[in-house]
Design a protein around this motif. Structure first.
Motif, PDB file in Angstrom:
ATOM      1  N   SER A 266       0.853  -1.194   0.000  1.00  0.00           N
ATOM      2  CA  SER A 266       0.000   0.000   0.000  1.00  0.00           C
ATOM      3  C   SER A 266       0.883   1.236   0.000  1.00  0.00           C
ATOM      4  O   SER A 266       2.072   1.166   0.302  1.00  0.00           O
ATOM      5  N   GLY A 267       0.288   2.356  -0.302  1.00  0.00           N
ATOM      6  CA  GLY A 267       0.986   3.630  -0.215  1.00  0.00           C
ATOM      7  C   GLY A 267      -0.046   4.741  -0.224  1.00  0.00           C
ATOM      8  O   GLY A 267      -1.249   4.499  -0.427  1.00  0.00           O
ATOM      9  N   TRP A 268       0.404   5.943   0.012  1.00  0.00           N
ATOM     10  CA  TRP A 268      -0.493   7.083   0.031  1.00  0.00           C
ATOM     11  C   TRP A 268       0.104   8.200  -0.809  1.00  0.00           C
ATOM     12  O   TRP A 268       1.304   8.462  -0.754  1.00  0.00           O
ATOM     13  N   ILE A 269      -0.733   8.839  -1.609  1.00  0.00           N
ATOM     14  CA  ILE A 269      -0.296   9.932  -2.486  1.00  0.00           C
ATOM     15  C   ILE A 269      -1.109  11.170  -2.148  1.00  0.00           C
ATOM     16  O   ILE A 269      -2.344  11.155  -2.225  1.00  0.00           O
ATOM     17  N   GLY A 270      -0.403  12.237  -1.734  1.00  0.00           N
ATOM     18  CA  GLY A 270      -1.053  13.479  -1.324  1.00  0.00           C
ATOM     19  C   GLY A 270      -0.919  14.577  -2.359  1.00  0.00           C
ATOM     20  O   GLY A 270      -0.325  14.371  -3.433  1.00  0.00           O
ATOM     21  N   GLU A 271      -1.451  15.735  -2.006  1.00  0.00           N
ATOM     22  CA  GLU A 271      -1.490  16.855  -2.955  1.00  0.00           C
ATOM     23  C   GLU A 271      -0.111  17.333  -3.383  1.00  0.00           C
ATOM     24  O   GLU A 271       0.043  17.938  -4.438  1.00  0.00           O
ATOM     25  N   GLY A 272       0.894  17.074  -2.562  1.00  0.00           N
ATOM     26  CA  GLY A 272       2.246  17.501  -2.908  1.00  0.00           C
ATOM     27  C   GLY A 272       2.924  16.637  -3.957  1.00  0.00           C
ATOM     28  O   GLY A 272       4.024  16.937  -4.405  1.00  0.00           O
ATOM     29  N   SER A 273       2.270  15.550  -4.348  1.00  0.00           N
ATOM     30  CA  SER A 273       2.874  14.633  -5.326  1.00  0.00           C
ATOM     31  C   SER A 273       2.380  14.931  -6.739  1.00  0.00           C
ATOM     32  O   SER A 273       1.197  15.219  -6.939  1.00  0.00           O
ATOM     33  N   PRO A 274       3.270  14.820  -7.732  1.00  0.00           N
ATOM     34  CA  PRO A 274       2.829  14.993  -9.119  1.00  0.00           C
ATOM     35  C   PRO A 274       1.814  13.927  -9.544  1.00  0.00           C
ATOM     36  O   PRO A 274       1.059  14.124 -10.501  1.00  0.00           O
ATOM     37  N   ALA A 275       1.771  12.816  -8.812  1.00  0.00           N
ATOM     38  CA  ALA A 275       0.822  11.745  -9.142  1.00  0.00           C
ATOM     39  C   ALA A 275      -0.575  12.000  -8.566  1.00  0.00           C
ATOM     40  O   ALA A 275      -1.510  11.238  -8.833  1.00  0.00           O
ATOM     41  N   PHE A 276      -0.716  13.086  -7.779  1.00  0.00           N
ATOM     42  CA  PHE A 276      -1.983  13.314  -7.079  1.00  0.00           C
ATOM     43  C   PHE A 276      -3.215  13.381  -7.992  1.00  0.00           C
ATOM     44  O   PHE A 276      -4.227  12.736  -7.708  1.00  0.00           O
ATOM     45  N   PRO A 277      -3.147  14.129  -9.101  1.00  0.00           N
ATOM     46  CA  PRO A 277      -4.369  14.232  -9.930  1.00  0.00           C
ATOM     47  C   PRO A 277      -4.899  12.869 -10.392  1.00  0.00           C
ATOM     48  O   PRO A 277      -6.104  12.661 -10.426  1.00  0.00           O
ATOM     49  N   ARG A 278      -3.981  11.954 -10.716  1.00  0.00           N
ATOM     50  CA  ARG A 278      -4.411  10.643 -11.230  1.00  0.00           C
ATOM     51  C   ARG A 278      -4.644   9.614 -10.125  1.00  0.00           C
ATOM     52  O   ARG A 278      -5.551   8.794 -10.233  1.00  0.00           O
TER      53      ARG A 278
ATOM     54  N   PHE B 109      -2.730  -6.876  13.326  1.00  0.00           N
ATOM     55  CA  PHE B 109      -2.597  -5.438  13.116  1.00  0.00           C
ATOM     56  C   PHE B 109      -1.104  -5.225  12.875  1.00  0.00           C
ATOM     57  O   PHE B 109      -0.293  -5.278  13.795  1.00  0.00           O
ATOM     58  N   ASP B 110      -0.763  -5.061  11.598  1.00  0.00           N
ATOM     59  CA  ASP B 110       0.627  -5.073  11.139  1.00  0.00           C
ATOM     60  C   ASP B 110       1.081  -3.616  10.971  1.00  0.00           C
ATOM     61  O   ASP B 110       0.468  -2.874  10.198  1.00  0.00           O
ATOM     62  N   VAL B 111       2.100  -3.213  11.686  1.00  0.00           N
ATOM     63  CA  VAL B 111       2.500  -1.799  11.687  1.00  0.00           C
ATOM     64  C   VAL B 111       3.853  -1.610  11.001  1.00  0.00           C
ATOM     65  O   VAL B 111       4.863  -2.174  11.436  1.00  0.00           O
ATOM     66  N   LEU B 112       3.839  -0.815   9.909  1.00  0.00           N
ATOM     67  CA  LEU B 112       5.053  -0.557   9.131  1.00  0.00           C
ATOM     68  C   LEU B 112       5.438   0.913   9.274  1.00  0.00           C
ATOM     69  O   LEU B 112       4.566   1.798   9.245  1.00  0.00           O
ATOM     70  N   GLU B 113       6.728   1.167   9.399  1.00  0.00           N
ATOM     71  CA  GLU B 113       7.180   2.562   9.385  1.00  0.00           C
ATOM     72  C   GLU B 113       6.923   3.153   8.002  1.00  0.00           C
ATOM     73  O   GLU B 113       6.903   2.431   7.000  1.00  0.00           O
ATOM     74  N   THR B 114       6.712   4.470   7.968  1.00  0.00           N
ATOM     75  CA  THR B 114       6.524   5.119   6.668  1.00  0.00           C
ATOM     76  C   THR B 114       7.603   6.172   6.469  1.00  0.00           C
ATOM     77  O   THR B 114       8.020   6.835   7.413  1.00  0.00           O
ATOM     78  N   THR B 115       8.041   6.279   5.228  1.00  0.00           N
ATOM     79  CA  THR B 115       9.019   7.305   4.878  1.00  0.00           C
ATOM     80  C   THR B 115       8.328   8.263   3.922  1.00  0.00           C
ATOM     81  O   THR B 115       7.765   7.848   2.905  1.00  0.00           O
ATOM     82  N   PRO B 116       8.333   9.566   4.279  1.00  0.00           N
ATOM     83  CA  PRO B 116       7.653  10.515   3.407  1.00  0.00           C
ATOM     84  C   PRO B 116       8.442  10.786   2.129  1.00  0.00           C
ATOM     85  O   PRO B 116       9.637  11.052   2.170  1.00  0.00           O
ATOM     86  N   GLY B 117       7.775  10.634   0.992  1.00  0.00           N
ATOM     87  CA  GLY B 117       8.330  11.046  -0.295  1.00  0.00           C
ATOM     88  C   GLY B 117       7.813  12.451  -0.595  1.00  0.00           C
ATOM     89  O   GLY B 117       7.298  13.125   0.296  1.00  0.00           O
ATOM     90  N   PRO B 118       7.918  12.918  -1.844  1.00  0.00           N
ATOM     91  CA  PRO B 118       7.364  14.233  -2.184  1.00  0.00           C
ATOM     92  C   PRO B 118       5.839  14.168  -2.216  1.00  0.00           C
ATOM     93  O   PRO B 118       5.243  13.757  -3.204  1.00  0.00           O
ATOM     94  N   GLY B 119       5.226  14.545  -1.082  1.00  0.00           N
ATOM     95  CA  GLY B 119       3.762  14.522  -0.992  1.00  0.00           C
ATOM     96  C   GLY B 119       3.165  13.140  -0.902  1.00  0.00           C
ATOM     97  O   GLY B 119       1.981  12.947  -1.172  1.00  0.00           O
ATOM     98  N   SER B 120       3.971  12.160  -0.529  1.00  0.00           N
ATOM     99  CA  SER B 120       3.460  10.785  -0.506  1.00  0.00           C
ATOM    100  C   SER B 120       4.047  10.026   0.674  1.00  0.00           C
ATOM    101  O   SER B 120       4.938  10.522   1.371  1.00  0.00           O
ATOM    102  N   LEU B 121       3.532   8.845   0.924  1.00  0.00           N
ATOM    103  CA  LEU B 121       4.027   7.981   1.992  1.00  0.00           C
ATOM    104  C   LEU B 121       4.281   6.600   1.436  1.00  0.00           C
ATOM    105  O   LEU B 121       3.392   5.998   0.807  1.00  0.00           O
TER     106      LEU B 121
END
Lengths: 149, 149
Positions: A32-44, B74-86
């Protein structure tokens, strides 16, 4: 006639749409991962995404070559920020890649729909394959990681 | 003697530790979330978490009562912030709850260890059960959601 029929069958398959991946929520969760507004991938792809693999795709991760019938899902859920946290909300889209005898085909279903496509197989040749062939191993970007255990 | 033996067996099970959940990465993925530094839960559960259920726990979500043998992770993974992403990184801990004939027991494994416990069953009576019994349905806080589909 048999040869012509077989040839038309392959062409039809190559030109057909990727099927809605029934039952994918019970497939193996790869990552899994999360993409926020600061990412260029955010719109898609903004939001939380989960990658799921069917049993044939699991073989593909292991061998490096995905057999026909492999299906991978990239499931995108909206996220609502809590106090310092992120909870998942409604489904934004469901992206699917399906390996056929003719190669990978791509599709995207809108929200929770099993029929409404926001990306067709024809769109996917440009919208999806362009990056997947560059970034992926046999076009698959994710790795098996700890789902191998 | 048989009765005494059975009684001791049940007592041993009630007092024993929850087993490491072998193969849980291929169980059904129920849901995920992310807990950041702004959350009061950060010290204990900061990072990305994924909930996985074994087949008996899947029955429990459906019926409302979890049968003995139900296991939730309940599996807990550290996250590293990328540019606007996790992106997810290394495993911080693996929390497990296991239903026995005597009720739920809790445990936590440190990092990727299958043996090193950061929460024992005895600790879990206070550290886990206190909230789970209040917040959960049969002590389970998550809901089946779209994993039912």
């Amino acid at each position: 006639m048999v040869v012509v029929g077989a040839s038309l069958g392959a062409a039809a398959q190559a030109g057909g749409e990727a099927a809605y991946p029934d039952g994918y929520r019970r497939w193996v969760h790869i990552k899994s991962g999360w993409i926020g507004e600061g990412s260029p991938a955010f719109p898609r792809f903004g939001g939380m995404h989960h990658v799921y693999a069917n049993p044939k795709a699991m073989e593909g991760y292991r061998s490096g070559t995905f057999p026909a019938g492999s299906v991978l899902v990239f499931d995108v859920l909206e996220t609502t920020p809590g106090p310092g946290s992120l909870e998942t909300g409604v489904r934004r889209q469901l992206d699917v890649m399906e390996k056929t005898a003719a190669g990978w085909r791509y599709g995207e279903f809108k929200g929770d729909s099993h029929t409404e496509r926001s990306v067709t197989a024809a769109d996917g040749v440009k919208a999806c394959a362009a990056c997947h062939t560059k970034m992926g191993a046999d076009s698959v970007i994710s790795r098996l990681g700890d789902a191998a255990s």
